[in-house]
Design a protein around this motif. Structure first.
Motif, PDB file in Angstrom:
ATOM      1  N   GLU A 137      35.622  36.956  32.645  1.00  0.00           N
ATOM      2  CA  GLU A 137      35.722  36.799  31.192  1.00  0.00           C
ATOM      3  C   GLU A 137      36.308  35.427  30.882  1.00  0.00           C
ATOM      4  O   GLU A 137      36.963  34.815  31.744  1.00  0.00           O
ATOM      5  CB  GLU A 137      36.636  37.895  30.627  1.00  0.00           C
ATOM      6  N   PRO A 138      36.118  34.906  29.677  1.00  0.00           N
ATOM      7  CA  PRO A 138      36.731  33.622  29.319  1.00  0.00           C
ATOM      8  C   PRO A 138      38.241  33.654  29.584  1.00  0.00           C
ATOM      9  O   PRO A 138      38.917  34.630  29.253  1.00  0.00           O
ATOM     10  CB  PRO A 138      36.430  33.484  27.822  1.00  0.00           C
ATOM     11  N   GLY A 139      38.742  32.612  30.244  1.00  0.00           N
ATOM     12  CA  GLY A 139      40.168  32.517  30.541  1.00  0.00           C
ATOM     13  C   GLY A 139      40.615  33.246  31.790  1.00  0.00           C
ATOM     14  O   GLY A 139      41.807  33.275  32.096  1.00  0.00           O
ATOM     15  N   ASP A 140      39.691  33.814  32.565  1.00  0.00           N
ATOM     16  CA  ASP A 140      40.036  34.577  33.773  1.00  0.00           C
ATOM     17  C   ASP A 140      40.183  33.622  34.958  1.00  0.00           C
ATOM     18  O   ASP A 140      39.224  33.324  35.659  1.00  0.00           O
ATOM     19  CB  ASP A 140      38.973  35.631  34.049  1.00  0.00           C
ATOM     20  N   PHE A 141      41.418  33.151  35.182  1.00  0.00           N
ATOM     21  CA  PHE A 141      41.677  32.178  36.244  1.00  0.00           C
ATOM     22  C   PHE A 141      41.364  32.739  37.624  1.00  0.00           C
ATOM     23  O   PHE A 141      40.771  32.043  38.452  1.00  0.00           O
ATOM     24  CB  PHE A 141      43.129  31.694  36.201  1.00  0.00           C
ATOM     25  N   LYS A 142      41.750  33.974  37.896  1.00  0.00           N
ATOM     26  CA  LYS A 142      41.506  34.549  39.219  1.00  0.00           C
ATOM     27  C   LYS A 142      40.016  34.608  39.516  1.00  0.00           C
ATOM     28  O   LYS A 142      39.583  34.262  40.626  1.00  0.00           O
ATOM     29  CB  LYS A 142      42.131  35.939  39.352  1.00  0.00           C
ATOM     30  N   ALA A 143      39.203  35.020  38.556  1.00  0.00           N
ATOM     31  CA  ALA A 143      37.752  35.083  38.766  1.00  0.00           C
ATOM     32  C   ALA A 143      37.183  33.685  39.013  1.00  0.00           C
ATOM     33  O   ALA A 143      36.361  33.494  39.915  1.00  0.00           O
ATOM     34  CB  ALA A 143      37.066  35.738  37.567  1.00  0.00           C
ATOM     35  N   GLN A 144      37.620  32.702  38.231  1.00  0.00           N
ATOM     36  CA  GLN A 144      37.099  31.337  38.405  1.00  0.00           C
ATOM     37  C   GLN A 144      37.535  30.737  39.741  1.00  0.00           C
ATOM     38  O   GLN A 144      36.735  30.111  40.434  1.00  0.00           O
ATOM     39  CB  GLN A 144      37.545  30.431  37.256  1.00  0.00           C
ATOM     40  N   SER A 145      38.791  30.920  40.113  1.00  0.00           N
ATOM     41  CA  SER A 145      39.260  30.319  41.370  1.00  0.00           C
ATOM     42  C   SER A 145      38.618  31.010  42.571  1.00  0.00           C
ATOM     43  O   SER A 145      38.269  30.356  43.559  1.00  0.00           O
ATOM     44  CB  SER A 145      40.788  30.324  41.461  1.00  0.00           C
TER      45      SER A 145
END
Length: 162
Positions: free
Chosen positions: A74-82
């Motif tokens: 989701e937008p702002g999901d740092f764990k998913a992006q990293s």
């Protein structure tokens, strides 16, 4: 004069072929160390020495983009992006026949180091060899190349010659 030079070049080329065919290449040897005069870092090594014949591979910064070009989670999901960025780094390593054990240096770029660093450590540790982690630099930046990006990772890899 040209015949002699041509014969010398031909003989030299034959010598190179014989030498290359009969000389075993040693693999690059990577030594990971933390000098006792420097405080040990959490999850990274201060000094990585590469010796022996090797090739270096530089992997460009990877964002948390899925193969279809959308940001993970989701937008702002740092764990998913990293996590996705590290998956992308793994794919880049696979493309040159490398693994995370071959990574000698990583650079991390975060947009909110206080909030994101503890999460990043958990993600990173699920990919790298925590017994001999690569040298590492982590910095906070005001923004990344894409507006929704929260994280970027780049790497340097040492491999044996082809």
């Amino acid at each position: 004069m040209f015949k002699r030079a041509k014969r010398l070049v031909s003989n030299f080329a034959a010598l190179l072929v014989v030498t290359a065919a009969t000389t075993p290449f040693a693999h690059a040897e990577n030594t990971f160390s933390n000098p006792p005069t420097i405080a040990k870092g959490p999850g990274y090594t201060h000094v990585v020495e590469v010796s022996g014949p090797h090739r270096l591979v530089f992997i460009a910064g990877q964002l948390g983009l899925t193969p279809d070009g959308k940001f993970a989670g989701e937008p702002g999901d740092f764990k998913a992006q990293s996590t996705q960025a590290y998956q992308n780094l793994k794919s880049a390593l696979d493309s040159v026949g490398a693994t995370f054990a071959d990574v000698i240096k990583v650079n991390h770029y975060l947009t909110d180091i206080r909030a994101q660093l503890p999460i990043l450590r958990g993600v990173r540790d699920s990919f790298v060899n925590t017994a001999a982690p690569p040298a590492s630099t982590t910095v906070e930046v005001s923004r990344l190349a894409a507006d929704a990006a929260l994280f970027e990772v780049e790497a340097i890899v040492a491999l044996p010659p082809r």
